[in-house]
Design a protein around this motif. Structure first.
Motif, PDB file in Angstrom:
ATOM      1  N   GLU A  85      45.495  39.171  44.128  1.00 47.29           N
ATOM      2  CA  GLU A  85      46.188  39.576  42.899  1.00 47.29           C
ATOM      3  C   GLU A  85      46.361  38.374  41.972  1.00 47.29           C
ATOM      4  O   GLU A  85      46.493  37.240  42.436  1.00 47.29           O
TER       5      GLU A  85
ATOM      6  N   THR B  29      50.862  41.364  31.683  1.00 45.65           N
ATOM      7  CA  THR B  29      51.090  42.811  31.816  1.00 45.65           C
ATOM      8  C   THR B  29      51.493  43.207  33.238  1.00 45.65           C
ATOM      9  O   THR B  29      51.802  44.367  33.499  1.00 45.65           O
ATOM     10  N   GLY B  30      51.507  42.264  34.145  1.00 43.98           N
ATOM     11  CA  GLY B  30      51.856  42.563  35.533  1.00 43.98           C
ATOM     12  C   GLY B  30      50.784  42.033  36.461  1.00 43.98           C
ATOM     13  O   GLY B  30      49.821  41.389  36.011  1.00 43.98           O
ATOM     14  N   ARG B  31      50.925  42.319  37.741  1.00 46.64           N
ATOM     15  CA  ARG B  31      49.948  41.798  38.707  1.00 46.64           C
ATOM     16  C   ARG B  31      48.729  42.704  38.764  1.00 46.64           C
ATOM     17  O   ARG B  31      48.837  43.913  38.934  1.00 46.64           O
ATOM     18  N   ILE B  32      47.545  42.069  38.604  1.00 47.46           N
ATOM     19  CA  ILE B  32      46.289  42.812  38.632  1.00 47.46           C
ATOM     20  C   ILE B  32      45.626  42.563  39.991  1.00 47.46           C
ATOM     21  O   ILE B  32      45.581  41.424  40.460  1.00 47.46           O
TER      22      ILE B  32
ATOM     23  N   GLY C 299      43.156  38.715  34.211  1.00 48.03           N
ATOM     24  CA  GLY C 299      43.028  40.146  34.542  1.00 48.03           C
ATOM     25  C   GLY C 299      41.725  40.753  34.066  1.00 48.03           C
ATOM     26  O   GLY C 299      41.648  41.961  33.836  1.00 48.03           O
TER      27      GLY C 299
ATOM     28  N   LEU D  46      46.376  47.436  37.608  1.00 45.98           N
ATOM     29  CA  LEU D  46      47.713  46.974  38.003  1.00 45.98           C
ATOM     30  C   LEU D  46      47.991  47.359  39.450  1.00 45.98           C
ATOM     31  O   LEU D  46      47.832  48.531  39.820  1.00 45.98           O
TER      32      LEU D  46
ATOM     33  N   GLU E 230      50.174  50.312  40.177  1.00 47.08           N
ATOM     34  CA  GLU E 230      49.661  51.631  39.784  1.00 47.08           C
ATOM     35  C   GLU E 230      48.617  52.184  40.761  1.00 47.08           C
ATOM     36  O   GLU E 230      48.131  53.301  40.588  1.00 47.08           O
TER      37      GLU E 230
END
Ligand code: FMN
Ligand code: SF4
Length: 518
Positions: free
Chosen positions: A54, A59-62, A83, A92, A95
């Motif tokens: 990751e 935008t968050g962890r990809i 990312g 993500l 998600e």
């Protein structure tokens, strides 16, 4: 700004090459002169995607996975530090449907944090439960755990608060907390994931158990086959001691609590609590007769709490968020969440923490995605080697202690092992008897002798030797083992055997003598 890359360090991802991936990433960072660091996190529990790498972005962890060392250069070429898109990109992490559908309470931090960073632990709500416990009278902690509805996750589902109360009320100058981390059930890995991915939550749970019951010493009993868990737990204990969380004054309080790790040689029966205590005392791992209960006369004859890793690791969130919060999840008398371990011949294997109540069908078909081979599911064994085999007709059974028991099954440690239509259930029944014969501690006759006779009888059925008579004999043997055995090893081996015979009679049908056919 320094970019953080996460590469898991748990045994499963290491087995799949995580160390090589981490080395390759470090080399690329160096070669390309990039400002990035690698954190070795625990596993997110999606086995088919390991090693799951990751990258923390704005935008968050990809997530990217499964990553091999040879993929690493192309990941950098694709700009994965911000990312960037790549055939291995999963978007993500939070998600990913397998993760998004979970309710992670006990495993909230697993795979998110650096397992050995106390700063990370505190940042993600760690030690909040202990802080609250330290501000309460000990009986109120016991009451809180009782009110949460938490039941032992090791197998028997006994209410944790009631066990703690027995130990708290027992007289004695010295009491102990013993964490059962033997994790011998087939298809289970939740304990290992916690020990390798979030060791402080287990330490915190054990300290709270100590304060609640008046125990000042703890032992974590695991098996030598878990070297990474042992290493991580030992390192975490040293860090916690250094930080004053373990020791003579727990976080500056008047309470003392310290603990150590002990490794057994890996006998299945050493997961049974009295056998475990014998092993912990340096004796042969043989089952003790009950009474006396370990809660009254346990380790070295002193009052002892024996709890599974997941039971203890669930306590911090209960103490932090309150009994009512935890109790609100689940169904019937099965409260809270359960980390279901999906394994065997399944497409999406891994750890799925959810509130009790999903049906077996939902777990296998929707979450697990059916079999890895793509063939129809024939049977599912829930609860380890002593669990029943359920056919598709029973897939409407909700994941709930009582619902499984009503169908002659058990949840146990929540391991779910999937078999496709090529499985031979007579062979599985024989295997259950053989496993019992090998692992039996030998203390009682129905288990010691019965399991060996069971293997012989299953072999006779397979060879077509008086099959009808031998099926009756096998059922009779199961009955004797079920009601005459001292512990659940001999007492529950009949469940996989009888369920195989009852639900899959076609596999036990009379066949011509195999020798003759050959
Ligand atoms: C043969 C046998 C093996 C067992 N193996 C384990 C094990 O590996 N881990 C575990 O936590 N409990 C195991 N148990 C259950 C323990 O005896 C005990 O019920 C449990 O540690 C209590 O903790 P809990 O109340 O938190 O579940 C086993 C029981 C039997 C009969
Ligand atoms: S049932 Fe088996 S394992 Fe349990 S006490 Fe008897 S011989 Fe030992």
């Amino acid at each position: 700004m320094t970019v953080t890359i996460f590469v898991p360090r748990d045994a499963a991802s290491l087995a799949l090459g995580a160390d090589k991936v981490a080395t390759a990433i470090a080399q690329e960072i160096e070669l390309r002169g990039l400002d990035a660091r690698i954190v070795r996190n625990g596993s997110r529990g999606m086995a088919w995607l390991e090693p799951l790498v990751e990258v923390r972005t704005t935008t968050g962890r990809i997530a990217y996975g499964p990553v091999k060392a040879v993929d690493v250069a192309s990941l950098f070429d694709a700009g994965f530090l911000s990312g960037g898109d790549h055939p291995l990109c999963l978007g993500l992490t939070k998600e990913i449907p397998f993760l998004r559908q979970q309710t992670r309470l006990t495993f909230a931090r697993c795979g998110v944090t650096d397992p050995l960073s106390l700063d990370d632990y505190r940042h993600y709500q760690g030690l909040k439960g202990l802080e609250r416990a330290l501000a309460m009278p000990a009986p109120e902690i016991v009451q809180e755990v009782t009110d949460s509805g938490l039941r032992g996750r090791g197998g028997a589902g006994f209410p944790t608060g009631i066990k703690w109360k027995t130990v708290a009320d027992a007289a004695g100058p010295q009491k102990y907390i013993v964490c059962n981390a033997d994790e011998g059930d087939s298809g289970t890995f939740a304990d290992r994931m916690i020990m390798e991915g979030d060791p402080f939550v287990l330490i915190e749970g054990m300290i709270i158990a100590g304060i609640a019951t008046g125990a000042t010493n703890g032992y974590l009993y695991t098996r030598s086959e878990y070297p990474h868990a042992i290493e991580t737990m030992n390192a975490a204990i040293a860090i916690a001691r250094e930080a004053g969380i373990l020791g003579a004054s727990v976080m500056g309080s008047p309470y003392a609590f310290d603990m150590e790790v002990r490794a057994g040689a890996g006998a299945y029966v050493c997961g049974e609590e009295t056998s475990l205590l014998n092993s912990l005392e340096g004796k042969r791992g043989i089952v003790r007769a009950k009474p006396p209960l370990p809660a009254l006369k346990g380790f070295l004859g002193r009052p002892t709490v024996v709890n599974n890793v997941i039971s203890l690791a669930s306590v911090p969130v209960i103490m932090d968020r309150g009994a009512a919060f935890y109790r609100d999840f689940g169904m019937g008398r099965s409260r809270g969440t359960i980390p279901i371990q999906i394994a065997g011949n399944v497409k999406y294997g891994g750890l799925f923490e959810t509130a009790f109540g999903l049906t077996l069908g939902q777990i296998i078909d929707e979450i697990g995605g059916g079999t890895a081979t793509g063939r129809p599911v024939k049977a599912v064994q829930v609860g380890g080697p002593l669990g029943a085999y359920f056919p598709r007709e029973l897939f409407d059974t909700p994941f709930d202690y009582e619902a499984f028991a009503a169908r002659d099954g058990l949840i146990g440690h929540a391991g779910v092992v999937v078999f496709d239509d090529t499985a031979d259930m007579l062979k599985q029944a024989r295997f259950a008897m053989e496993f019992c014969a090998i692992e039996s501690c030998g203390k009682c006759t129905p288990c010691r002798i019965g399991s060996t006779r069971g293997v012989e009888t299953a072999d006779k059925i397979a060879r077509g030797i008086e099959p009808e008579k031998n099926k009756v004999l096998l059922a009779d043997l199961c009955n004797t083992m079920k009601f005459g055995s001292l512990c659940a090893l001999g007492g529950f081996t009949p469940y996989p055997v009888m369920s195989a015979m009852n639900h899959f009679p076609e596999d036990f049908a009379p066949t011509p003598l195999v020798e003759a056919a050959e």
